[in-house]
Write a protein that holds these residues in place. Structure first.
Motif, short mmCIF file in Angstrom:
data_model
loop_
_atom_site.label_atom_id
_atom_site.label_comp_id
_atom_site.label_asym_id
_atom_site.label_seq_id
_atom_site.Cartn_x
_atom_site.Cartn_y
_atom_site.Cartn_z
N ILE A 101 0.79 -1.32 0.12
CA ILE A 101 0.16 0.00 -0.05
C ILE A 101 0.93 1.22 -0.06
CG2 ILE A 101 -1.66 1.33 1.33
CD1 ILE A 101 -2.94 -1.51 2.42
N ALA A 102 1.95 1.26 0.73
CA ALA A 102 2.92 2.36 0.60
C ALA A 102 3.28 2.43 -0.54
CB ALA A 102 4.04 2.10 1.76
N ARG A 107 3.41 5.34 -5.77
CA ARG A 107 2.81 5.57 -7.28
C ARG A 107 2.00 6.63 -7.63
NH1 ARG A 107 -0.16 2.91 -11.40
NH2 ARG A 107 -1.75 2.01 -9.73
N ARG A 108 1.13 6.84 -6.55
CA ARG A 108 0.02 7.87 -6.78
C ARG A 108 0.26 9.30 -6.31
NH1 ARG A 108 -5.37 6.31 -7.90
NH2 ARG A 108 -5.45 4.12 -8.67
N VAL A 113 5.08 12.21 -0.41
CA VAL A 113 6.05 11.31 0.41
C VAL A 113 7.42 12.11 0.92
CG1 VAL A 113 7.37 9.12 0.41
CG2 VAL A 113 4.97 9.17 -0.72
N LEU A 114 7.63 12.26 2.04
CA LEU A 114 8.72 12.97 2.89
C LEU A 114 9.69 11.73 2.70
CD1 LEU A 114 7.54 14.85 5.79
CD2 LEU A 114 8.77 15.88 3.97
N ALA A 115 9.37 10.51 3.30
CA ALA A 115 10.33 9.19 3.03
C ALA A 115 9.59 8.21 3.20
CB ALA A 115 11.37 9.42 4.57
N LEU A 116 10.03 7.12 2.76
CA LEU A 116 9.45 5.66 2.48
C LEU A 116 10.10 4.49 3.42
CD1 LEU A 116 7.22 4.51 0.62
CD2 LEU A 116 9.10 3.92 -0.91
#
Length: 270
Positions: A101-102, A107-108, A113-116
């Motif tokens: 989901i992350a 992708r979207r 997103v600051l970081a993953l």
């Protein structure tokens, strides 16, 4: 818990730590709920961060959407949660299905997103065999409930040796699985079977990225994490000893010892 409504569902979430802290959204896997992240949420809040842990649609206290829920639907729910909280950007992380989901969120909504953070997960699209298995399992859960499935997979969700060595962790994981609504679990399984391949998405990631994996994970083993690391050359990889598929539960101190310094080093300007 707090809650908000979006797309015909009421979604519940915990929000710990100062509102001014670095927002870190942690997404649980299947078939769990937000309490999976309790050790991380506590540590993040103690470090001055803002830990946001939702119950996904169909899990925990959130509304069940019957039929099928695609990973894109879960990602849209996360975006709606950020909007509800007035957050333009956040650290986005997840374990197993939550990691996928992350990736879908990346992708979207890469600009948000600051970081993953990707824990014990895989970016590869489902195989035809896997699709059949997930749909068959969805049928089984609807007809039989969760108890039998939970008993069968507990020694894969945790490293087998931790089922007896860590009875409190095993009880927590079993309780989450047994109390998940079968209709919600089945809908997620059917949607997950249709997930896209995320390798191209990961190859384009520019945000700081932390990859974690239990040393003895049988579902998404260390080589899977290493393949993600090759897709994201700037990523950091942490292998958590003494853990299987849920290292944040099995070895929370070791997991947090990788997570907190990563956030301090890579998102210091928040």
């Amino acid at each position: 818990m707090k809650h908000f409504s979006t797309s015909g569902a009421t979604l519940h979430y915990d929000d710990l730590g100062p509102e001014s802290g670095l927002p870190v959204v942690l997404v649980h896997g299947h078939p769990f709920n937000h309490t999976l992240w309790a050790p991380q949420a506590k540590a993040l809040a103690a470090a001055g961060h803002r830990a946001i842990t939702p119950d996904l649609r169909g899990y925990g206290d959130s509304t069940v959407t019957p039929g099928k829920v695609l990973l894109s639907g879960f990602a849209e729910d996360l975006a709606a949660l950020l909007d509800h909280l007035g957050l333009e950007r956040a650290v986005i992380g997840g374990v197993s299905m939550g990691g996928q989901i992350a990736m879908e969120f990346q992708r979207r909504y890469a600009h948000r997103v600051l970081a993953l953070i990707l824990a014990d997960t895989s970016p590869v699209a489902e195989s035809e065999e896997g699709k059949a298995f997930r749909n068959s399992l969805a049928d089984r859960l609807l007809s039989e409930g969760m108890a039998g499935y939970a008993a069968e997979v507990i020694d894969k969700m945790l490293a087998a040796y931790n089922v007896t060595a860590l009875p409190d962790a095993a009880d927590h994981v079993l309780t989450m699985m047994r109390t998940t609504d079968p209709e919600g679990a089945a809908a997620a399984l059917r949607g997950r079977a249709e997930r896209p391949d995320y390798r191209e998405t990961l190859a384009a990631v520019t945000a700081p990225t932390l990859i974690l994996v239990g040393a003895d994970d049988v579902y998404t083993p260390v080589p899977d994490a290493e393949s993600i690391r090759r897709l994201i050359p700037h990523a950091t990889l942490a292998v958590i000893d003494g853990a299987g598929h849920l290292p944040g539960v099995e070895q929370p101190e070791r997991f947090n010892a990788a997570l907190l310094p990563f956030l301090a080093a890579t998102v210091p300007a928040w």
